[in-house]
Design an enzyme around this catalytic site. Structure first.
Site, mmCIF file in Angstrom:
data_model
loop_
_atom_site.group_PDB
_atom_site.id
_atom_site.type_symbol
_atom_site.label_atom_id
_atom_site.label_comp_id
_atom_site.label_asym_id
_atom_site.label_seq_id
_atom_site.Cartn_x
_atom_site.Cartn_y
_atom_site.Cartn_z
ATOM 1 N N LYS A 34 -36.355 46.866 -52.837
ATOM 2 C CA LYS A 34 -35.345 47.170 -51.804
ATOM 3 C C LYS A 34 -34.504 48.366 -52.233
ATOM 4 C CE LYS A 34 -31.584 45.057 -52.321
ATOM 5 N NZ LYS A 34 -30.264 45.195 -52.918
ATOM 6 N N LYS B 3 -24.018 53.006 -56.878
ATOM 7 C CA LYS B 3 -24.932 51.909 -57.244
ATOM 8 C C LYS B 3 -26.391 52.353 -57.112
ATOM 9 C CE LYS B 3 -26.682 47.993 -58.198
ATOM 10 N NZ LYS B 3 -26.840 47.572 -59.577
ATOM 11 N N THR C 227 -25.834 45.322 -52.941
ATOM 12 C CA THR C 227 -26.381 46.681 -53.053
ATOM 13 C C THR C 227 -27.012 47.030 -51.709
ATOM 14 O OG1 THR C 227 -26.885 46.294 -55.383
ATOM 15 C CG2 THR C 227 -27.969 48.178 -54.321
HETATM 16 P P1 NAP Z 1 -30.362 36.455 -54.825
HETATM 17 O O1 NAP Z 1 -30.208 35.553 -55.993
HETATM 18 O O2 NAP Z 1 -31.693 36.665 -54.219
HETATM 19 O O3 NAP Z 1 -29.324 35.972 -53.694
HETATM 20 C C1 NAP Z 1 -29.321 36.560 -52.443
HETATM 21 C C2 NAP Z 1 -28.231 35.953 -51.580
HETATM 22 O O4 NAP Z 1 -28.322 36.507 -50.252
HETATM 23 C C3 NAP Z 1 -28.380 34.428 -51.422
HETATM 24 O O5 NAP Z 1 -27.105 33.874 -51.291
HETATM 25 C C4 NAP Z 1 -29.165 34.332 -50.111
HETATM 26 O O6 NAP Z 1 -29.012 33.102 -49.451
HETATM 27 C C5 NAP Z 1 -28.492 35.438 -49.319
HETATM 28 N N1 NAP Z 1 -29.288 35.876 -48.201
HETATM 29 C C6 NAP Z 1 -30.494 36.489 -48.227
HETATM 30 N N2 NAP Z 1 -30.907 36.788 -46.972
HETATM 31 C C7 NAP Z 1 -29.946 36.317 -46.141
HETATM 32 C C8 NAP Z 1 -29.791 36.330 -44.735
HETATM 33 N N3 NAP Z 1 -30.701 36.883 -43.939
HETATM 34 N N4 NAP Z 1 -28.674 35.779 -44.206
HETATM 35 C C9 NAP Z 1 -27.742 35.220 -45.027
HETATM 36 N N5 NAP Z 1 -27.825 35.195 -46.366
HETATM 37 C C10 NAP Z 1 -28.917 35.753 -46.918
HETATM 38 O O7 NAP Z 1 -29.836 37.923 -55.162
HETATM 39 P P2 NAP Z 1 -28.800 38.399 -56.267
HETATM 40 O O8 NAP Z 1 -29.581 38.761 -57.481
HETATM 41 O O9 NAP Z 1 -27.662 37.455 -56.367
HETATM 42 O O10 NAP Z 1 -28.337 39.793 -55.622
HETATM 43 C C11 NAP Z 1 -27.343 39.862 -54.620
HETATM 44 C C12 NAP Z 1 -27.042 41.340 -54.380
HETATM 45 O O11 NAP Z 1 -26.564 41.927 -55.603
HETATM 46 C C13 NAP Z 1 -28.279 42.157 -53.976
HETATM 47 O O12 NAP Z 1 -27.882 43.147 -53.087
HETATM 48 C C14 NAP Z 1 -28.753 42.746 -55.299
HETATM 49 O O13 NAP Z 1 -29.479 43.938 -55.108
HETATM 50 C C15 NAP Z 1 -27.422 42.995 -55.980
HETATM 51 N N6 NAP Z 1 -27.477 43.021 -57.444
HETATM 52 C C16 NAP Z 1 -28.197 42.110 -58.136
HETATM 53 C C17 NAP Z 1 -28.197 42.167 -59.524
HETATM 54 C C18 NAP Z 1 -28.982 41.206 -60.374
HETATM 55 O O14 NAP Z 1 -29.178 41.521 -61.556
HETATM 56 N N7 NAP Z 1 -29.407 40.045 -59.874
HETATM 57 C C19 NAP Z 1 -27.456 43.145 -60.190
HETATM 58 C C20 NAP Z 1 -26.702 44.033 -59.445
HETATM 59 C C21 NAP Z 1 -26.718 43.971 -58.079
HETATM 60 P P3 NAP Z 1 -30.026 31.867 -49.760
HETATM 61 O O15 NAP Z 1 -29.497 31.219 -50.992
HETATM 62 O O16 NAP Z 1 -29.950 31.025 -48.560
HETATM 63 O O17 NAP Z 1 -31.389 32.474 -49.966
#
Ligand code: NAP
Length: 295
Positions: free
Chosen positions: A239, A171, A96
């Site tokens: 965010k 989104k 997102t």
């Molecule tokens: P998350 O569990 O916090 O995972 C974030 C990912 O991004 C991890 O792989 C993390 O790596 C990586 N990352 C963060 N900062 C980084 C950097 N500077 N360089 C390289 N990698 C980096 O988040 P998530 O919930 O999976 O969400 C991922 C995306 O989908 C986001 O944009 C979120 O808004 C969106 N989203 C989430 C949901 C939900 O319900 N969770 C639903 C829809 C959309 P590390 O493992 O090393 O920290």
């Protein structure tokens, strides 16, 4: 197209990557913290040491990263994806991010004859793990048609919405409603608690009425159980709220309710609850009201 690189194995990415493996794709994974690759490698994926190395032999490159900065680093940074792409590959950003970030990526990939789609998702940890996401896509339609079979094992529905940035725009529009619904539920349950109603009774009513919502059901259940385990971290909701504010401001579009919700989210993050589930924004309302919502 059989060879896929998947980068970003957080809550969402790990579920999607697992489902691609189950669907029989030849998967190479990369994650900033390499230990998150282990479960996928044990199931047959290979692991790249850098984004550049991960995408080397891929036909399709997919990523789900925390925010615009993470995309900036992984795509444009040293040993980033762009340093090692070749003509004919297709990149799909499922994070997102702001639609401008999608536009910037599309332009940079185009210089290397690489196609790009923005394809963020609705749904959370459970939908990611079970292949039940709702995907919204922007980019060239013919490229979308080519990769649709790859997105199908991840999703219940896929909507193509138009050119680059339209998926990212959809989104943000959707998440503005998600955040407002959580705020509305929190305000209502705080008021109910102050009025001497049992929050579980209130949720039972909200479950059946004509304005019922799966968000009221899901978040409500976690709330009365005081369960703030992150399916979607509050820091990511902040965010998104910041992205929505910028997006609406650029288009001169009024979003007064979203602005108030953003303040609640900010208060909760400043209390140190950013790693909790997005529903922790309700704790900021409880704090102000001096009550706790529980059955
Ligand atoms: P998350 O569990 O916090 O995972 C974030 C990912 O991004 C991890 O792989 C993390 O790596 C990586 N990352 C963060 N900062 C980084 C950097 N500077 N360089 C390289 N990698 C980096 O988040 P998530 O919930 O999976 O969400 C991922 C995306 O989908 C986001 O944009 C979120 O808004 C969106 N989203 C989430 C949901 C939900 O319900 N969770 C639903 C829809 C959309 P590390 O493992 O090393 O920290």
């Amino acid at each position: 197209m059989k060879r896929i690189a998947y980068l970003g194995l957080g809550i969402m990415g790990s579920g999607m990557a697992t489902n691609l493996l189950k669907a029989g794709y030849d998967l190479r994974v990369w994650n900033r913290s390499p230990e998150s690759c282990k479960p996928l490698v044990e199931q047959g994926a290979t692991q790249g040491q850098t984004p550049a190395q991960a995408v080397e032999n891929a036909e399709v490159i997919i990523y789900s990263l925390a925010n615009d900065n993470a995309v900036e680093e992984v795509v444009f940074g040293q040993d980033g994806i762009l340093s090692n792409v070749r003509s004919g590959q297709i990149a799909i950003d499922m994070s997102t991010v702001h639609p401008d970030t999608s536009g910037k990526q599309a332009a940079a990939y185009a210089e290397k004859q690489v196609e790009f789609l923005d394809a963020p998702v609705f749904g959370s940890k459970n939908e990611s793990a079970t292949g039940g996401l709702w995907i919204v896509v922007g980019g060239k339609q013919e490229i979308f048609e080519q990769v649709k079979p790859i997105l199908e094992p991840l999703s219940e529905t896929i909507h193509y919405l138009g050119d680059t940035g339209k998926g990212a725009s959809m989104k943000l529009i959707g998440n503005s409603i998600v955040a407002t619904q959580i705020e509305a539920l929190g305000e209502a349950l705080v008021l109910a608690t102050k009025a001497g109603l049992n929050p579980q009774d209130v949720l039972d009513v909200l479950h059946v009425v004509d304005f019922r919502s799966p968000i009221f059901d899901g978040i409500g259940k976690m709330l009365v159980n005081r369960d703030f385990t992150p399916n979607f971290a509050l820091k990511h909701l902040l965010k998104d709220a910041n992205l929505i504010a910028r997006f609406a401001q650029d288009l001169n579009s009024p979003m007064p309710a979203a602005a108030i919700v953003r303040e609640t989210i900010k208060t909760a993050v400043n209390q140190g609850w950013g790693e909790d589930n997005a529903s922790a924004l309700i704790k900021a309302l409880e704090l102000e009201a001096g009550v706790t919502i529980k059955s």
